[in-house]
Design an enzyme around this catalytic site. Structure first.
Site, mmCIF file in Angstrom:
data_model
loop_
_atom_site.group_PDB
_atom_site.id
_atom_site.type_symbol
_atom_site.label_atom_id
_atom_site.label_comp_id
_atom_site.label_asym_id
_atom_site.label_seq_id
_atom_site.Cartn_x
_atom_site.Cartn_y
_atom_site.Cartn_z
ATOM 1 N N HIS A 186 41.707 57.645 19.175
ATOM 2 C CA HIS A 186 42.542 56.480 19.453
ATOM 3 C C HIS A 186 43.822 56.574 18.640
ATOM 4 C CE1 HIS A 186 43.865 52.340 19.915
ATOM 5 N NE2 HIS A 186 43.081 52.314 20.979
ATOM 6 N N ASP A 216 36.368 52.991 25.854
ATOM 7 C CA ASP A 216 36.028 53.523 27.171
ATOM 8 C C ASP A 216 34.780 54.397 27.169
ATOM 9 O OD1 ASP A 216 38.189 52.330 28.582
ATOM 10 O OD2 ASP A 216 39.534 53.724 27.587
HETATM 11 N N1 CMC Z 1 39.283 65.255 22.181
HETATM 12 C C1 CMC Z 1 39.636 66.334 21.436
HETATM 13 N N2 CMC Z 1 40.614 66.325 20.526
HETATM 14 C C2 CMC Z 1 41.275 65.188 20.362
HETATM 15 C C3 CMC Z 1 40.971 64.023 21.075
HETATM 16 C C4 CMC Z 1 39.925 64.084 22.016
HETATM 17 N N3 CMC Z 1 39.589 63.027 22.732
HETATM 18 N N4 CMC Z 1 41.781 63.035 20.693
HETATM 19 C C5 CMC Z 1 42.598 63.555 19.765
HETATM 20 N N5 CMC Z 1 42.286 64.859 19.553
HETATM 21 C C6 CMC Z 1 42.884 65.763 18.579
HETATM 22 C C7 CMC Z 1 44.268 66.205 19.008
HETATM 23 O O1 CMC Z 1 44.214 67.356 19.801
HETATM 24 C C8 CMC Z 1 44.954 66.434 17.686
HETATM 25 O O2 CMC Z 1 44.477 67.641 17.155
HETATM 26 P P1 CMC Z 1 45.446 68.582 16.259
HETATM 27 O O3 CMC Z 1 45.718 67.774 15.021
HETATM 28 O O4 CMC Z 1 44.660 69.811 16.007
HETATM 29 O O5 CMC Z 1 46.664 68.842 17.079
HETATM 30 C C9 CMC Z 1 44.376 65.312 16.812
HETATM 31 O O6 CMC Z 1 43.090 65.020 17.370
HETATM 32 C C10 CMC Z 1 45.221 64.056 16.797
HETATM 33 O O7 CMC Z 1 45.392 63.675 18.139
HETATM 34 P P2 CMC Z 1 46.663 62.962 18.703
HETATM 35 O O8 CMC Z 1 46.989 63.549 20.009
HETATM 36 O O9 CMC Z 1 47.736 62.928 17.654
HETATM 37 O O10 CMC Z 1 46.147 61.534 18.920
HETATM 38 P P3 CMC Z 1 46.966 60.447 19.634
HETATM 39 O O11 CMC Z 1 46.933 59.284 18.735
HETATM 40 O O12 CMC Z 1 48.292 60.914 20.057
HETATM 41 O O13 CMC Z 1 46.145 60.212 20.964
HETATM 42 C C11 CMC Z 1 44.547 59.456 22.462
HETATM 43 C C12 CMC Z 1 45.269 59.190 21.144
HETATM 44 C C13 CMC Z 1 43.708 58.235 22.765
HETATM 45 C C14 CMC Z 1 45.575 59.654 23.580
HETATM 46 C C15 CMC Z 1 43.670 60.703 22.302
HETATM 47 O O14 CMC Z 1 42.735 60.519 21.291
HETATM 48 C C16 CMC Z 1 42.976 61.096 23.602
HETATM 49 O O15 CMC Z 1 43.559 61.783 24.433
HETATM 50 N N6 CMC Z 1 41.698 60.609 23.810
HETATM 51 C C17 CMC Z 1 41.010 60.872 25.056
HETATM 52 C C18 CMC Z 1 41.456 59.852 26.109
HETATM 53 C C19 CMC Z 1 40.896 58.486 25.854
HETATM 54 O O16 CMC Z 1 39.717 58.317 25.598
HETATM 55 N N7 CMC Z 1 41.759 57.469 25.965
HETATM 56 C C20 CMC Z 1 41.378 56.071 25.801
HETATM 57 C C21 CMC Z 1 41.990 55.465 24.586
HETATM 58 S S1 CMC Z 1 41.321 53.848 24.168
HETATM 59 C C22 CMC Z 1 41.694 52.814 25.499
HETATM 60 C C23 CMC Z 1 43.116 52.584 25.798
HETATM 61 O O17 CMC Z 1 44.051 52.927 25.082
HETATM 62 O O18 CMC Z 1 43.351 52.040 26.839
#
Ligand code: CMC
Length: 428
Positions: free
Chosen positions: A307, A364
């Site tokens: 998240h 989710d």
């Molecule tokens: N699976 C694998 N790796 C992940 C995931 C995941 N679900 N989420 C984050 N990471 C990794 C990411 O690759 C990065 O790794 P590194 O530091 O090696 O590059 C690290 O964790 C930090 O991730 P980030 O991309 O900076 O995180 P973010 O805050 O930009 O993204 C997110 C948040 C929700 C988009 C992401 O966690 C994600 O894609 N999750 C899966 C989709 C999901 O479940 N979304 C629903 C969110 S909650 C409901 C809502 O918002 O509506």
């Protein structure tokens, strides 16, 4: 930081003072709105994750502690003690309703539950397998041509428009499902409460009357509360962005629906169920998917995990898990996806990659399983999120408009070519 209410910044030898905006939860802001005028510089913040673009008194989130409060109330208290209608009222009107206020709000919801008969033709124009989110976004925009825009956010026209949206979106959602199944529409009934009405519109049939299980209606009610608001996330930003141009409320909500559809946002609930189905088809091999999520050369992410704000267990995911326990232990429901989800969660939470990055289940991860248990099909899962989030969007839009906020107009850092000489088409 500067003396007390200012932060100092030195740019190319010039020192300037930037006002501090104090928050009530410690996430204070530095007001950089005069930065360009005073230094010639703008700020860069990829994804706006360190930028506030509005001031709000609606939702407090502590991502480190895993806390969520809506208008000052813990999400746990709201889920355990309130109905969705009460929480919708809280969002839209700012305080929990008295009995009389709740009765009046419920009457509005009933009064405005139907959609204009002419709108029914629209459903026939969509392909049978059209995604319900596409239909919902289009239908909500079209509401603006059937129902007047509100005149003032401070008079009764706001109360009516808010109730109209909260009620009609539920009707549109159920109608789009019926149409996709080629089934006759079931109209809303005044004798049923908000969630029972929805389940009835979805599943009743003249040949096989639907029995509304009160536990199902209760679980749905709690699920909708879990979605109700979450600060300035992607879809709420979309609602405010469109609202900032003074487009009508229906258009702004429709933009929020489109943003929520994305699999990184609300569309993740559908993506989670599809991922669990894939794992099941792969003989339940959760380690394979953990490996894929960790592989930097693989775009796959563990859906329902991680998240942007929570670096701890999402409190809504904890509550969703409680609801899973309540529903699955009270009714004979077997869903192999639940076992897979539990194994996947345990595997991820004990894996160094997820521990280091503080990736926990988000809202989710378990909600899709709950909706499935209630009979809601996979392609309707994000629509359910919309129904729950609607009061939050309306509240955030109203507050934004009342605060007389400016039009959203972020800048870009231009890295394109310098001035080029124009060349006529035949000489290129
Ligand atoms: N699976 C694998 N790796 C992940 C995931 C995941 N679900 N989420 C984050 N990471 C990794 C990411 O690759 C990065 O790794 P590194 O530091 O090696 O590059 C690290 O964790 C930090 O991730 P980030 O991309 O900076 O995180 P973010 O805050 O930009 O993204 C997110 C948040 C929700 C988009 C992401 O966690 C994600 O894609 N999750 C899966 C989709 C999901 O479940 N979304 C629903 C969110 S909650 C409901 C809502 O918002 O509506």
């Amino acid at each position: 930081m500067g003396e007390s209410n200012y932060a100092s910044l030195e740019v190319n030898g010039k020192k300037i003072e930037l006002p501090i905006i104090e928050s009530s939860d410690g996430d204070n802001g530095i007001d950089i709105s005069r930065l360009r005028a005073e230094t010639g510089y703008i700020t860069f913040d990829n994804g706006f994750s360190n930028t506030a673009s509005s001031i709000s008194n609606i939702t407090h989130i502590d991502g480190e502690q895993g806390e969520l409060r809506i208008r000052g109330y813990n999400i746990e208290d709201l889920v355990h003690n309130c109905s969705f209608r009460e929480v919708a009222y809280l969002l839209v009107h700012g305080s929990l309703p008295t009995r009389d206020q709740l009765t009046a709000f419920s009457s509005y919801l009933n009064e405005h539950s139907l959609i204009d008969e002419d709108m029914h033709h629209f459903f026939s124009g969509f392909p049978r397998n059209g995604h319900p989110m596409a239909i919902l976004a289009a239908m909500v925009t079209s509401l603006s041509s059937f129902y007047p825009d509100l005149e003032d956010t401070k008079d009764q026209s706001f109360d009516i428009t808010a109730a109209r949206l909260v009620s009609k979106v539920r009707t549109i959602a159920a109608f789009s499902y019926r149409k996709s199944k080629g089934q006759a529409l079931v109209y809303p009934r005044h004798d049923l409460n908000y969630c029972s009405n929805f389940l009835n519109m979805m599943f009743d049939s003249s040949v096989k009357p639907y029995h509304i299980d009160p536990l199902y209606a209760k679980i749905l009610d709690k699920l909708l509360i879990l979605h109700v608001d979450h600060g300035q996330n992607c879809s709420t930003t979309a609602v405010k962005l469109i609202g900032s141009a003074k487009a009508n409320l229906y258009a702004a909500i429709s933009a929020g629906i489109c943003a929520l559809w994305g699999p990184l946002h609300g569309g993740a609930n559908q993506a989670v169920v599809e991922m669990l189905e894939n794992i099941m088809a792969d003989d339940g091999d959760v380690q394979k998917y953990i490996g894929m999520a960790k592989d930097r050369d693989n775009a796959f992410r563990l859906m329902g995990f991680g998240h942007a704000i929570y670096k701890n267990y999402d409190p809504r995911a904890k509550l969703a898990k409680e609801l899973v326990d309540e529903l699955f232990s009270s009714r004979e429901i077997n869903d192999p996806l639940l076992d897979i989800a539990r194994k996947l969660e345990a595997a991820a939470l004990s894996d160094e990659f997820f521990i280091e990055r503080k990736l926990y289940p988000n809202i989710d991860f378990y909600t899709g399983i709950l909706y499935r248990a209630l009979g809601i099909p996979t392609n309707m899962l994000t629509v359910m999120f919309v129904i729950g989030r609607l009061p939050g969007w309306i509240a955030q839009w109203k507050e934004f408009i009342d605060n007389k906020s400016r039009i959203f107009r972020p800048r870009q850092i231009y890295v394109g070519p310098d001035l080029r000489s124009f060349v006529e088409i035949d000489k290129r």
